[in-house]
Design an enzyme around this catalytic site. Structure first.
Site, short mmCIF file in Angstrom:
data_model
loop_
_atom_site.label_atom_id
_atom_site.label_comp_id
_atom_site.label_asym_id
_atom_site.label_seq_id
_atom_site.Cartn_x
_atom_site.Cartn_y
_atom_site.Cartn_z
N THR A 1 -5.60 -0.39 7.29
CA THR A 1 -6.95 -0.81 7.69
C THR A 1 -6.97 -0.96 9.21
O THR A 1 -6.25 -1.81 9.75
CB THR A 1 -7.31 -2.14 7.00
OG1 THR A 1 -7.15 -1.97 5.59
CG2 THR A 1 -8.74 -2.56 7.31
N LYS B 1 -3.51 -15.06 -5.39
CA LYS B 1 -4.20 -14.76 -6.65
C LYS B 1 -3.14 -14.45 -7.70
O LYS B 1 -1.97 -14.24 -7.33
CB LYS B 1 -5.18 -13.61 -6.48
CG LYS B 1 -4.54 -12.27 -6.18
CD LYS B 1 -5.60 -11.18 -6.20
CE LYS B 1 -4.97 -9.82 -6.00
NZ LYS B 1 -5.90 -8.73 -6.04
N PHE C 1 -8.29 1.00 -1.06
CA PHE C 1 -9.09 -0.05 -1.72
C PHE C 1 -8.34 -0.73 -2.87
O PHE C 1 -8.94 -1.49 -3.63
CB PHE C 1 -10.40 0.53 -2.24
CG PHE C 1 -11.33 0.99 -1.13
CD1 PHE C 1 -12.08 0.07 -0.40
CD2 PHE C 1 -11.43 2.32 -0.80
CE1 PHE C 1 -12.91 0.48 0.64
CE2 PHE C 1 -12.26 2.75 0.23
CZ PHE C 1 -13.00 1.82 0.96
N LEU D 1 -17.82 -13.96 -8.30
CA LEU D 1 -18.70 -15.13 -8.27
C LEU D 1 -17.99 -16.33 -8.89
O LEU D 1 -18.62 -17.20 -9.46
CB LEU D 1 -20.00 -14.84 -9.02
CG LEU D 1 -21.02 -13.92 -8.32
CD1 LEU D 1 -22.27 -13.77 -9.16
CD2 LEU D 1 -21.39 -14.46 -6.93
N CYS E 1 -5.57 -9.31 3.19
CA CYS E 1 -6.68 -8.47 3.64
C CYS E 1 -7.92 -9.25 4.10
O CYS E 1 -8.29 -9.17 5.27
CB CYS E 1 -7.05 -7.48 2.55
SG CYS E 1 -5.75 -6.27 2.28
N GLU F 1 -3.94 -5.85 -5.07
CA GLU F 1 -2.61 -6.28 -5.51
C GLU F 1 -2.75 -6.86 -6.91
O GLU F 1 -3.73 -7.52 -7.21
CB GLU F 1 -2.04 -7.32 -4.55
CG GLU F 1 -1.65 -6.72 -3.22
CD GLU F 1 -1.20 -7.75 -2.20
OE1 GLU F 1 -0.88 -8.88 -2.59
OE2 GLU F 1 -1.20 -7.41 -1.00
N VAL G 1 0.82 -1.21 0.00
CA VAL G 1 0.00 0.00 0.00
C VAL G 1 0.86 1.27 0.00
O VAL G 1 0.67 2.16 -0.83
CB VAL G 1 -0.95 -0.01 1.22
CG1 VAL G 1 -1.62 1.35 1.42
CG2 VAL G 1 -2.02 -1.07 1.01
N ARG H 1 0.44 -14.41 1.70
CA ARG H 1 -0.14 -14.35 3.05
C ARG H 1 -1.53 -14.99 3.05
O ARG H 1 -2.37 -14.65 2.23
CB ARG H 1 -0.20 -12.90 3.52
CG ARG H 1 1.19 -12.34 3.84
CD ARG H 1 1.15 -10.89 4.27
NE ARG H 1 1.03 -9.98 3.15
CZ ARG H 1 1.10 -8.65 3.25
NH1 ARG H 1 1.26 -8.09 4.43
NH2 ARG H 1 0.99 -7.89 2.18
P1 NAD Z 1 3.12 -4.63 4.41
O1 NAD Z 1 3.28 -5.50 5.57
O2 NAD Z 1 3.40 -5.15 3.03
O3 NAD Z 1 4.03 -3.32 4.60
C1 NAD Z 1 4.11 -2.60 5.78
C2 NAD Z 1 5.45 -1.84 5.81
O4 NAD Z 1 5.48 -0.98 6.96
C3 NAD Z 1 6.68 -2.75 5.93
O5 NAD Z 1 7.59 -2.44 4.89
C4 NAD Z 1 7.27 -2.39 7.30
O6 NAD Z 1 8.67 -2.48 7.32
C5 NAD Z 1 6.79 -0.96 7.46
N1 NAD Z 1 6.78 -0.49 8.86
C6 NAD Z 1 6.27 -1.11 9.94
N2 NAD Z 1 6.46 -0.33 11.04
C7 NAD Z 1 7.09 0.78 10.63
C8 NAD Z 1 7.57 1.94 11.28
N3 NAD Z 1 7.44 2.11 12.59
N4 NAD Z 1 8.20 2.89 10.55
C9 NAD Z 1 8.36 2.73 9.23
N5 NAD Z 1 7.92 1.66 8.54
C10 NAD Z 1 7.31 0.69 9.23
O7 NAD Z 1 1.63 -4.10 4.49
P2 NAD Z 1 0.61 -3.74 3.30
O8 NAD Z 1 0.14 -4.97 2.61
O9 NAD Z 1 1.17 -2.61 2.49
O10 NAD Z 1 -0.62 -3.20 4.17
C11 NAD Z 1 -0.55 -2.00 4.89
C12 NAD Z 1 -1.93 -1.69 5.41
O11 NAD Z 1 -2.83 -1.43 4.33
C13 NAD Z 1 -2.57 -2.81 6.23
O12 NAD Z 1 -3.34 -2.23 7.27
C14 NAD Z 1 -3.48 -3.50 5.23
O13 NAD Z 1 -4.56 -4.13 5.86
C15 NAD Z 1 -3.94 -2.33 4.39
N6 NAD Z 1 -4.34 -2.68 3.03
C16 NAD Z 1 -3.59 -3.57 2.32
C17 NAD Z 1 -3.95 -3.86 1.01
C18 NAD Z 1 -3.15 -4.86 0.20
O14 NAD Z 1 -3.63 -5.26 -0.86
N7 NAD Z 1 -1.97 -5.26 0.63
C19 NAD Z 1 -5.06 -3.25 0.41
C20 NAD Z 1 -5.80 -2.33 1.17
C21 NAD Z 1 -5.41 -2.05 2.48
#
Ligand code: NAD
Length: 454
Positions: free
Chosen positions: A121, A320, A151, A249, A259, A154, A11, A327
């Site tokens: 999230t 996917k 929203f 579907l 997520c 990936e 994200v 994950r």
């Molecule tokens: P991720 O785990 O891939 O990345 C998180 C990053 O944050 C990591 O690189 C980590 O090193 C960094 N981090 C953690 N603590 C830190 C700090 N104190 N300072 C600096 N960096 C720090 O996570 P993601 O998949 O990008 O998801 C992030 C958020 O967005 C989550 O809450 C997730 O639910 C939400 N989200 C994800 C998606 C998706 O498709 N992956 C879609 C919508 C929402």
């Protein structure tokens, strides 16, 4: 605008790159030094189509840079975007450790007038909690907070961000709304302005609904198998109703990824904490878990009496296609279940092999689908990569020990597979067994050859 994005996962990195593409100056911050170094060298640590090219372009044009130091990142920022992970705790609730850590660090460097935007999230009430955490450190509340849930999907994250269908601005004051509007100014999107609680809940509700659609069609698929119906045709019929719509579907192995599994669990906890016992979402989760067991049973049935020393090739490890994210992928559970039965498992995924080494260090990995299926007693398809849809079936049958395919993604037409001589068990469609026909064809052929020789 000057923007700082904290967290460079799927994200944060995509948001940082896209906001720089829209003309903003973006500092991306991550505590993972190795990741920052890689990004500074123009290398993207995840698989996301077109991300690296767009990142390099904006770095080259001087609008995007990476740092491990939050103080550098936010020194000139008008807005700080929090995009760190919120994984699940043991009990299914959202783990806010990273969020709290970031809030405290922001508190040390914040300037009056800044807007802190949460894209991670988070459960309802978290943004107010973030405000408190920051204020406890900086000693004032001369800043705004906003909830702007993400929203993107990936695999199509760049397109989803640059052409986003909607943006939710959960705000407490006009300043935060104005900054969010400026940040999104060049995007042609529907904006919904709400309070913080609505924005926070909207993200969970949207994901829970999509997960519900998947579990719903999987449950229908299981009935289809028993009554002689075909879930693919049935889903087409349902999807033609505009109130239902065709997407999500597709019956199959069930949902996974970073997520849906954690967000459905966290949503149940949000309800519980508020004194409401949800009924639908726990059932959605249960069906999703069962679906993996259902596929496992299909493999067992296809392999027959003795499982010991049988060899299964898994095609697809990512949850996917077009991502390397494993994950909570169905493959994790299925590999474990198969290995528990002493079945030898060899897997191939076009991009998730590196991830697989972390998630499943014991798993044997092949370099191609052709290599994975050599000598296999069954193939189990778990990700709908185009490469698998385009497999040469004759080659596949030649390489396998037994022509058996259990298809967790319904990539093929049963008739086609029967004609090609396979035992083929899809999801929600009728299983076929073309092995006998293939054998008969071969017998007739050898009889013909035999009689013409006389
Ligand atoms: P991720 O785990 O891939 O990345 C998180 C990053 O944050 C990591 O690189 C980590 O090193 C960094 N981090 C953690 N603590 C830190 C700090 N104190 N300072 C600096 N960096 C720090 O996570 P993601 O998949 O990008 O998801 C992030 C958020 O967005 C989550 O809450 C997730 O639910 C939400 N989200 C994800 C998606 C998706 O498709 N992956 C879609 C919508 C929402």
């Amino acid at each position: 605008m000057n923007v700082s994005v904290i967290g460079t996962g799927y994200v944060g990195l995509v948001s940082g790159v896209c906001f720089s593409e829209l003309g903003h100056h973006v500092h991306c911050v991550d505590q993972d030094k190795a990741k920052v170094k890689q990004l500074q060298n123009g290398k993207v640590p995840i698989y996301e189509p077109n991300l690296e090219e767009l990142m390099k372009k904006n770095m080259g044009e001087g609008r995007l840079c990476f740092t491990e130091h939050l103080s550098v990142g936010i020194s000139k920022a008008d807005a700080i975007i929090i995009a760190v992970g919120t994984p699940a705790n043991e009990d299914g609730s959202a783990n806010l450790t990273f969020i709290q850590q970031v809030a405290k660090e922001i508190g040390e460097h914040i300037r009056p007038g800044m807007v802190i935007i949460t894209k991670s999230t988070v459960p309802v009430g978290t943004n107010k909690q973030i405000k408190q955490w920051i204020a406890e450190i900086c000693g004032h509340e001369l800043f705004s907070i906003a909830s702007c849930p993400e929203f993107l999907r990936e695999g199509s994250a760049i397109n989803d961000t640059l052409h986003m269908e909607r943006a939710v601005f959960g705000v407490e004051d006009a300043h935060a709304e104005q900054i969010l509007r400026e940040l999104h100014a060049s995007l042609n999107t529907s904006i919904v302005v709400t309070n913080l609680e609505t924005a926070e809940t909207a993200k969970y509700a949207a994901n829970a609904f999509l997960a519900t659609k998947i579990s719903f069609i999987n449950e229908v698929a299981n009935v289809c198998e028993k009554v002689g119906a075909d879930v693919s045709a049935l889903a087409k019929v349902m999807g033609l109703d505009p109130r239902i719509g065709p997407s999500f579907l597709q019956a199959g192995a069930g949902y996974g990824g970073s997520c849906f599994p954690k967000d459905t669990q966290a949503f149940i906890r949000v309800g519980k904490q508020a004194g409401y016992d949800m009924q639908i979402i726990p059932a959605v989760e249960k069906v999703n878990k069962q679906q993996r067991g259902h596929l496992f049973n299909k493999v067992k049935m296809a392999l027959g009496e003795s499982l010991n020393k049988k060899q299964v090739a898994i095609l697809g490890l990512a949850f996917k296609p077009n991502t390397d994210d494993m994950r909570a992928a169905p493959a994790l559970d299925l590999v474990e279940s198969l290995q528990k039965e002493k079945i030898e498992v060899i897997a191939f995924d076009p991009v998730a092999s590196e991830q697989a080494k972390h998630h499943l260090p014991e798993l044997k990995l092949a370099n191609s689908w052709q290599e994975a299926v050599i000598g296999a007693d069954a193939v189990l398809i778990l990700t709908d990569w185009d490469e698998f849809k385009e497999m040469n079936l004759i080659k596949l049958r030649e390489l396998m020990h037994q022509p058996v395919v259990v298809d967790g993604r319904n990539l093929f037409e049963p008739k086609e597979m029967e004609g090609a001589g396979f035992y083929y068990d899809p999801v929600g469609r009728q299983k076929v067994d073309g092995r006998l026909k293939a054998l008969k064809k071969w017998e007739n052929f050898s009889l013909d050859v035999h009689s013409s020789a006389h």
